[in-house]
Design an enzyme around this catalytic site. Sequence first.
Site, PDB file in Angstrom:
ATOM      1  CE1 TYR A  13       0.450   7.924   2.648  1.00 56.57           C
ATOM      2  CE2 TYR A  13       0.807   5.738   2.196  1.00 56.57           C
ATOM      3  CZ  TYR A  13       0.279   6.815   2.666  1.00 56.57           C
ATOM      4  OH  TYR A  13      -0.930   6.236   3.276  1.00 56.57           O
ATOM      5  CG  HIS A  20      -4.645   9.735   0.808  1.00 56.00           C
ATOM      6  ND1 HIS A  20      -3.377   9.819   0.425  1.00 56.00           N
ATOM      7  CD2 HIS A  20      -4.735   9.149   2.116  1.00 56.00           C
ATOM      8  CE1 HIS A  20      -2.885   9.336   1.471  1.00 56.00           C
ATOM      9  NE2 HIS A  20      -3.389   9.158   2.551  1.00 56.00           N
ATOM     10  CG  ASP A  65      -1.811   1.468   1.373  1.00 58.23           C
ATOM     11  OD1 ASP A  65      -2.851   1.188   0.870  1.00 58.23           O
ATOM     12  OD2 ASP A  65      -1.528   2.183   1.733  1.00 58.23           O
ATOM     13  CE  LYS A  91      -3.863   4.707   0.767  1.00 54.04           C
ATOM     14  NZ  LYS A  91      -2.262   4.379   0.754  1.00 54.04           N
TER      15      LYS A  91
END
Length: 307
Positions: free
Chosen positions: A51, A109, A46, A76
């Site tokens: 990120y 998200h 994931d 996401k």
Amino acid sequence: MSSAPILNSGYNFPLIGLGTFGGQNGPKEVYKAVKVALAEGFRHIDTAYIYNTEQAVGTAVKESNVNREDLFITTKLWGNFHEPQHVGPVFERSLKNLQLDYVDLYLIHWPMSWEFEGYELCEWESRKSKSVTHVPIIDTWRAMERLVKMGKIRSIGVSNFTIPMLEDLLSKCEIPPATNQVEIHPSLPQEELLAYCKNKNIVLTGYSPLGNPGYMPGIVKTLEEPVVIEIAKKYNKTPAQVLLNWGVNRGYCVIPKSVTPERIKDNLTFFEMKDIDIEAITALGREKPIRTWKPEECFGPENAIFE
């Protein structure tokens, strides 16, 4: 019990995945962690555009000997890209970062939308400056549905959605959300949301399944709870393994994050728990649930979405 459930899109969904948010050295640590995880048998990874770990994940996957069809890769859509014209271009960036032809699951998200600031990856620490722009979720969703029809995404879902948000989306969408990724741990058992999603054939994914250790020290202590320690002794497992399997036994996916090889290996352990033990852990957060991720604190007061 360790078998993957089938999403409403028809694809298998591995119940324990590796989360890739954070890490002291960011992408370098994540790259090493994904390499270890794949070698140890993880097949669900994931990540997210925000990120800044998609490239690390993609490189680790490419260097592995794992067949692409055996992997489940989630990424996401960040809030700056909710306007329909931005969904496709930013998704293509994610796809390029991951070095893949398709992703298995693409999530909204957060349900909030923010002003578009260009496609370059924004700094995570600048998130508190975001002002809500109120792009209708269904507009964003329809752009994601088009990517499914183009064969670039196998399943689409949401993250941090409440029951009313899911109700609204389900009443308007063509392709129903396959998953809803939310914070779940013994201090926030999410019983009502879990029951609702099971009824609607939406599989929950629990992030921060260990209670976000270190984020709220002295308040959320799930790994140190006496009942968790006793149950761990009963099954001859670690407290972390107990908490992950508390989630799996309740019927949802968990995505613990770790960059420590031994912990990564230990996290991929499945075992059945008795109902009495599941209930004992669930009861810890039933009366006074504690949420460690509060959008009004992360993004600013105008972003509050939870009661």
